[in-house]
Design an enzyme around this catalytic site. Structure first.
Site, mmCIF file in Angstrom:
data_model
loop_
_atom_site.group_PDB
_atom_site.id
_atom_site.type_symbol
_atom_site.label_atom_id
_atom_site.label_comp_id
_atom_site.label_asym_id
_atom_site.label_seq_id
_atom_site.Cartn_x
_atom_site.Cartn_y
_atom_site.Cartn_z
ATOM 1 N N HIS A 309 -68.457 16.147 29.973
ATOM 2 C CA HIS A 309 -68.722 14.904 30.709
ATOM 3 C C HIS A 309 -67.668 13.849 30.369
ATOM 4 O O HIS A 309 -67.098 13.211 31.270
ATOM 5 C CB HIS A 309 -70.124 14.413 30.335
ATOM 6 N N GLU A 310 -67.405 13.675 29.074
ATOM 7 C CA GLU A 310 -66.455 12.647 28.653
ATOM 8 C C GLU A 310 -65.025 12.989 29.064
ATOM 9 O O GLU A 310 -64.260 12.104 29.469
ATOM 10 C CB GLU A 310 -66.549 12.425 27.145
ATOM 11 N N HIS A 313 -63.928 11.814 32.461
ATOM 12 C CA HIS A 313 -63.637 10.380 32.618
ATOM 13 C C HIS A 313 -62.159 10.068 32.395
ATOM 14 O O HIS A 313 -61.670 9.042 32.883
ATOM 15 C CB HIS A 313 -64.450 9.553 31.616
ATOM 16 N N ASP A 324 -69.273 6.808 36.561
ATOM 17 C CA ASP A 324 -70.692 7.044 36.294
ATOM 18 C C ASP A 324 -71.481 6.473 37.463
ATOM 19 O O ASP A 324 -72.050 5.388 37.383
ATOM 20 C CB ASP A 324 -71.116 6.394 34.978
#
EC number: 3.4.24.39
Length: 358
Positions: A309-310, A313, A324
């Protein structure tokens, strides 16, 4: 060069709360009560938001990554001459159960709460001139006990145009830049370093599998990305492939990855966070203490997909970096193809569904 790094907290200021993740819910978010957000200008780039429950049901609203969050998270989109101004704040992932009561606001039908924030802190508005502010999306709600996320509610604001003094705005943004440049670097050590390296290796493997699944297409692409055409499959697969390459490179790469929070950002709700402008990722203590490396429960959280997920970004991994827009399965499957392709949790959930056999 990417370094897997860790250091005891050093910070210019303390931040208390961050972005939300939504658990699966039985009820479609489109049936939920709607929140009205009224944006007004207080002074300069300081904005007031009045959030009102326009529905007929009581709501427990999660404030993380939403109004009343004291952290430099994204609360509104800012447009200058029709183009969105890049967000320069922080994106995070937090747990979905065992939440502390201070991050929840109760709203009965017709009730409101207010929040004031400076948009110049998280966006570079130094050019000055007129800008337009607006926000919409889905915010998590909790169960009656207020500890576990159980649903989502849609929110939408008015459009607010303000005129920005570029010189004053630049000073606010400079404070954020100073914040992200004061930490010293050190290497990951001990069990946390071992756990992080294991998670990154498994993140590389899972991302490779997810890329293959995306290339193959089928029902899972329609479920998460609402499209199965060649162009969409390629975009999804390319991002997963980029994440696989980055997470497999523990000594190089384009991001700096901390095993310990260098900025005193973490709380007992936060699993990990990213500062996209710095291509910096950090784990938080509960990444190690409350989550397994892999979660076999559908839509569950774990270390591997938190790191994935990170990574999405970070624009240095694959540009543009994700936003997000929505959190959790039930919110993510409401997104259009365009929004899903730009939403971090959609990629994390798609990949996690492979591990869990969903």
């Amino acid at each position: 060069m990417r370094r897997v790094s860790g250091i005891l907290a050093v910070a210019a200021f303390t931040i208390s709360a961050f972005a939300g993740v939504i658990q699966p819910v039985a009820k479609d978010a489109r049936d939920s009560a709607e929140l009205d957000v009224k944006l007004t200008q207080v002074d300069g780039t300081v904005i007031k938001a009045v959030v009102t429950n326009n529905g007929d049901k009581d709501l427990n609203i999660l404030n993380l990554n939403f109004f009343r969050d004291t952290a430099p998270v994204k609360k509104v989109s800012i447009y200058s001459q029709g183009v969105e101004v890049p967000f320069g704040g922080i994106r995070v992932r937090h747990k979905t159960s065992g939440l502390s009561s201070d991050v929840i606001t109760y709203l009965a039908p017709g009730e409101s709460f207010e929040d004031e924030f400076d948009v110049a802190i998280t966006s570079d508005l130094s050019q000055g001139g007129p800008v337009v502010l607006q926000t919409q999306g889905y915010v998590p709600t909790t169960d009656t006990g207020g500890k576990t996320l159980s649903g989502v509610v849609r929110y939408k604001s008015n459009k607010l145009e303000i005129d920005v003094d570029g010189t004053t705005a630049a000073k606010s943004f400079a404070a954020m830049n100073q914040f992200v440049k004061i930490a010293k670097l050190s290497s990951c050590e001990g069990s946390q370093g071992d756990d992080t390296r294991r998670a990154l290796r498994d993140c590389a493997s899972l991302s490779t599998l997810a890329a293959a699944q995306a290339w193959a297409g089928g029902p899972k692409m329609l479920e998460y990305f609402k499209a199965n055409d060649d162009a969409t499959r390629k975009l999804v697969a390319d991002r997963f492939t980029a994440v696989a390459l980055e997470s497999s490179n523990l000594t190089g790469g384009s991001t700096t990855y901390y095993c310990r929070d260098p900025y005193n950002i973490c709380t007992n709700n936060i699993i990990a966070y990213t500062i996209p402008a710095e291509n910096l990722i950090s784990n938080c203590p509960i990444y190690y203490t409350e989550f397994d490396n892999v979660n076999r429960k559908c839509h569950g959280q774990d270390r591997v997909t938190t790191s994935l997920h990170e990574f999405t970004h970070a624009s240095s991994v694959f540009s543009p970096g994700t936003k997000d827009i929505a959190y959790g399965y039930n919110a993510c499957i409401l997104l259009s193809t365009r929004d899903a392709l730009n939403n971090a949790d959609t990629f994390a959930l798609f990949a996690q569904s492979i591990n869990a056999g969903c």
